[in-house]
Scaffold this active site. Structure first.
Site, short mmCIF file in Angstrom:
data_model
loop_
_atom_site.label_atom_id
_atom_site.label_comp_id
_atom_site.label_asym_id
_atom_site.label_seq_id
_atom_site.Cartn_x
_atom_site.Cartn_y
_atom_site.Cartn_z
N ARG A 28 12.40 -28.78 -36.99
CA ARG A 28 12.48 -27.34 -36.67
C ARG A 28 13.57 -27.06 -35.63
NH1 ARG A 28 12.61 -24.00 -32.37
NH2 ARG A 28 11.03 -25.30 -31.36
N ASP A 29 13.36 -27.51 -34.40
CA ASP A 29 14.31 -27.18 -33.34
C ASP A 29 15.66 -27.82 -33.64
OD1 ASP A 29 15.34 -26.22 -30.95
OD2 ASP A 29 13.68 -26.91 -29.74
N HIS A 220 8.96 -29.49 -22.99
CA HIS A 220 9.94 -29.37 -24.08
C HIS A 220 11.30 -29.25 -23.42
CE1 HIS A 220 11.10 -27.43 -28.10
NE2 HIS A 220 12.10 -27.02 -27.33
N HIS A 222 15.35 -29.73 -23.14
CA HIS A 222 16.64 -29.93 -23.81
C HIS A 222 17.49 -30.80 -22.88
CE1 HIS A 222 16.35 -27.35 -27.45
NE2 HIS A 222 15.28 -26.92 -26.78
N CYS A 253 19.14 -23.97 -29.38
CA CYS A 253 18.62 -22.65 -29.76
C CYS A 253 19.81 -21.73 -29.95
CB CYS A 253 17.69 -22.11 -28.67
SG CYS A 253 17.11 -20.45 -29.04
N ASN A 262 17.33 -31.23 -28.11
CA ASN A 262 16.16 -31.65 -27.34
C ASN A 262 16.38 -33.05 -26.78
OD1 ASN A 262 15.07 -29.98 -29.86
ND2 ASN A 262 13.76 -29.62 -28.11
P1 HMG Z 1 12.84 -7.86 -35.87
O1 HMG Z 1 14.16 -7.52 -36.46
O2 HMG Z 1 12.48 -7.23 -34.56
O3 HMG Z 1 11.64 -7.64 -36.90
O4 HMG Z 1 12.78 -9.44 -35.74
P2 HMG Z 1 11.29 -6.50 -37.88
O5 HMG Z 1 9.80 -6.52 -37.99
O6 HMG Z 1 11.98 -5.21 -37.49
O7 HMG Z 1 11.90 -7.01 -39.29
C1 HMG Z 1 13.28 -7.03 -39.56
C2 HMG Z 1 13.53 -7.73 -40.89
O8 HMG Z 1 13.13 -9.09 -40.79
C3 HMG Z 1 12.72 -7.15 -42.05
O9 HMG Z 1 13.48 -7.37 -43.24
C4 HMG Z 1 11.51 -8.04 -42.13
O10 HMG Z 1 10.95 -8.07 -43.41
C5 HMG Z 1 12.11 -9.39 -41.76
P3 HMG Z 1 14.36 -6.19 -43.90
O11 HMG Z 1 13.38 -5.03 -44.11
O12 HMG Z 1 15.43 -5.85 -42.92
O13 HMG Z 1 14.87 -6.81 -45.18
N1 HMG Z 1 11.12 -10.25 -41.12
C6 HMG Z 1 10.72 -11.44 -41.60
N2 HMG Z 1 11.06 -12.12 -42.71
C7 HMG Z 1 10.45 -13.30 -42.92
N3 HMG Z 1 9.55 -13.86 -42.06
C8 HMG Z 1 9.19 -13.19 -40.93
C9 HMG Z 1 9.79 -11.94 -40.69
N4 HMG Z 1 9.66 -11.05 -39.68
C10 HMG Z 1 10.48 -10.03 -39.95
N5 HMG Z 1 8.31 -13.73 -40.11
C11 HMG Z 1 11.65 -11.55 -35.45
C12 HMG Z 1 11.70 -10.07 -35.06
C13 HMG Z 1 10.74 -12.23 -34.45
C14 HMG Z 1 11.07 -11.66 -36.85
C15 HMG Z 1 13.08 -12.12 -35.44
O14 HMG Z 1 13.71 -11.80 -34.24
C16 HMG Z 1 13.04 -13.62 -35.61
O15 HMG Z 1 12.72 -14.13 -36.67
N6 HMG Z 1 13.38 -14.34 -34.54
C17 HMG Z 1 13.30 -15.80 -34.56
C18 HMG Z 1 14.31 -16.37 -33.65
C19 HMG Z 1 14.18 -17.86 -33.67
O16 HMG Z 1 13.65 -18.47 -34.58
N7 HMG Z 1 14.69 -18.47 -32.57
C20 HMG Z 1 14.66 -19.89 -32.44
C21 HMG Z 1 13.28 -20.42 -32.20
S1 HMG Z 1 12.73 -20.24 -30.52
C22 HMG Z 1 13.40 -21.65 -29.76
O17 HMG Z 1 14.18 -22.36 -30.32
C23 HMG Z 1 12.89 -22.00 -28.38
C24 HMG Z 1 11.90 -23.16 -28.41
O18 HMG Z 1 12.47 -24.31 -29.02
C25 HMG Z 1 11.46 -23.50 -26.98
C26 HMG Z 1 12.65 -23.69 -26.02
O19 HMG Z 1 13.51 -24.56 -26.28
O20 HMG Z 1 12.69 -22.94 -25.04
C27 HMG Z 1 10.62 -22.78 -29.19
MG MG Z 2 13.75 -25.76 -28.03
#
Ligand code: HMG
Ligand code: MG
Length: 323
Positions: A28-29, A220, A222, A253, A262
């Site tokens: 995933r990450d 967690h 990095h 990220c 990581n």
């Molecule tokens: P948004 O734009 O605010 O959401 O995104 P929305 O509800 O307005 O939806 C916008 C569009 O996205 C719509 O599609 C939805 O259907 C679609 P459209 O009508 O435009 O065609 N949509 C989805 N599609 C599939 N699955 C879903 C989904 N939700 C909405 N679940 C949202 C909000 C949270 C969804 C978006 O910002 C997002 O997906 N963000 C994810 C970002 C991400 O994955 N970042 C990396 C992971 S975090 C990380 O790496 C940190 C970590 O490792 C810890 C660390 O290191 O600190 C965990």
């Molecule tokens: Mg991370």
């Protein structure tokens, strides 16, 4: 049967209280940040190799927006083809109700909700404030409870934020408490940009311990500044026993500019093995899994231990390369 907090499942017979569980987050990450396309079947082969290494917990994918993270657009297919092994549980990120419906269809065993200790990172990453992120989690956590699914919460930017700088420890403690009160079984402290140092890890862990929260925390880290293993050791000394890490040091990220992967699973295994601390993962097989994804990505893995072990010779290698 009382669950072991390190696995969320029953007691882990082969591990003592001093031993650790690694949450392998490479699929995933690691893969969320790759520019090259990784075909679904290669992701599944990578996950199978990690399962063969003995992992108990693997974060397989993320049910996030495929427009935002196209690298994981095949989350549904990956989750539908996960290997089944005794004592192995898979996690996936679930940001909202839409993600929950997708996760539910696959039967994946643990869902992870994610927020941050800093507002700016949260806005960039999930397009909402910290408070709004908690409103989104309510339905996801309630859905998990109804289905008997374990929930992990991530608190990103728990020490440094790429936009706001040093994050006050009190802000992180507050978000950790809120995640646990919201119903998360465990909180992973994301050191998103890898800028934290051991003294800061001690400070955060002891603040969490004094509030009675540390026993529910994983770390967690990095490895941007090469502090990953040193920070893990600091957390271990504070009593942390759950460590997120990624095969070969994959990762990053997209909303944390300049952040490296990581802490590598190989680096942590090498360190813990040397300390006599068991993680239940075979280091040679872990290296074989990283080698497999290295061949797919066609770039060298950053992990020091991985590269040293590869250089050591090829005679004991399991043959996992894919053509
Ligand atoms: P948004 O734009 O605010 O959401 O995104 P929305 O509800 O307005 O939806 C916008 C569009 O996205 C719509 O599609 C939805 O259907 C679609 P459209 O009508 O435009 O065609 N949509 C989805 N599609 C599939 N699955 C879903 C989904 N939700 C909405 N679940 C949202 C909000 C949270 C969804 C978006 O910002 C997002 O997906 N963000 C994810 C970002 C991400 O994955 N970042 C990396 C992971 S975090 C990380 O790496 C940190 C970590 O490792 C810890 C660390 O290191 O600190 C965990
Ligand atoms: Mg991370």
């Amino acid at each position: 049967m009382t669950a072991d907090p390190r696995t969320g499942a029953g007691p882990v017979a082969d591990l003592t209280d001093d031993d650790v569980v690694i949450v392998e987050v490479g699929p995933r990450d690691g893969l969320q940040n790759e520019s090259s396309h990784v075909p679904t079947e290669r992701k599944i082969a990578f996950i199978e190799a990690l399962a063969d290494a003995g992992h108990r917990r693997i974060e397989a994918t993320a049910f996030v927006s495929p427009k935002v993270i196209p690298q994981l657009a095949d989350a549904d297919a990956v989750a539908a083809h996960l290997p089944v092994r005794d004592g192995l549980r898979f996690t996936a990120l679930v940001p909202n109700a839409q993600g929950m419906e997708r996760a539910r269809r696959t039967g994946i065993q643990e869902w992870a909700v994610f927020t941050a200790a800093s507002e700016t990172f949260n806005q960039k990453n999930i397009n909402c404030s910290i408070d709004e992120s908690f409103s989104r989690f309510v339905d996801v956590i309630a859905g998990a409870r109804a289905d008997g699914i374990r929930v992990r919460g991530y608190c990103s930017t728990s020490i440094h934020c790429p936009y706001e700088g040093r994050v006050p420890t009190s802000a992180t403690v507050d978000v950790v408490r809120r995640l646990l009160e919201a119903g998360c079984n465990e909180v992973s402290l994301g050191e998103t940009i890898g800028k934290g140092t051991p003294g800061q890890v001690h400070e955060l862990c002891s603040a969490l311990a004094s509030e009675g929260l540390l026993s529910a925390c994983a770390v967690h880290f990095h490895d941007t500044y090469g502090m990953g293993a040193a920070n893990a050791l600091a957390a271990y000394d504070e009593g942390v026993r759950i460590f997120d890490a990624s095969a070969g040091g994959l990762g990053g990220c997209p909303y944390a500019p300049g952040a490296a992967g990581n802490t590598a699973t190989e680096d942590l295994l090498f360190m813990f093995n040397g300390m006599g601390v068991k993680a239940g993962v075979d280091l040679d097989k872990q290296v074989a899994a990283s080698r497999l994804i290295e061949h797919v990505l066609k770039r060298p893995m950053p992990s020091n231990a991985y590269r040293a072990l590869e250089a050591r010779g090829k005679k004991r290698r399991p043959n996992l390369e894919m053509s």
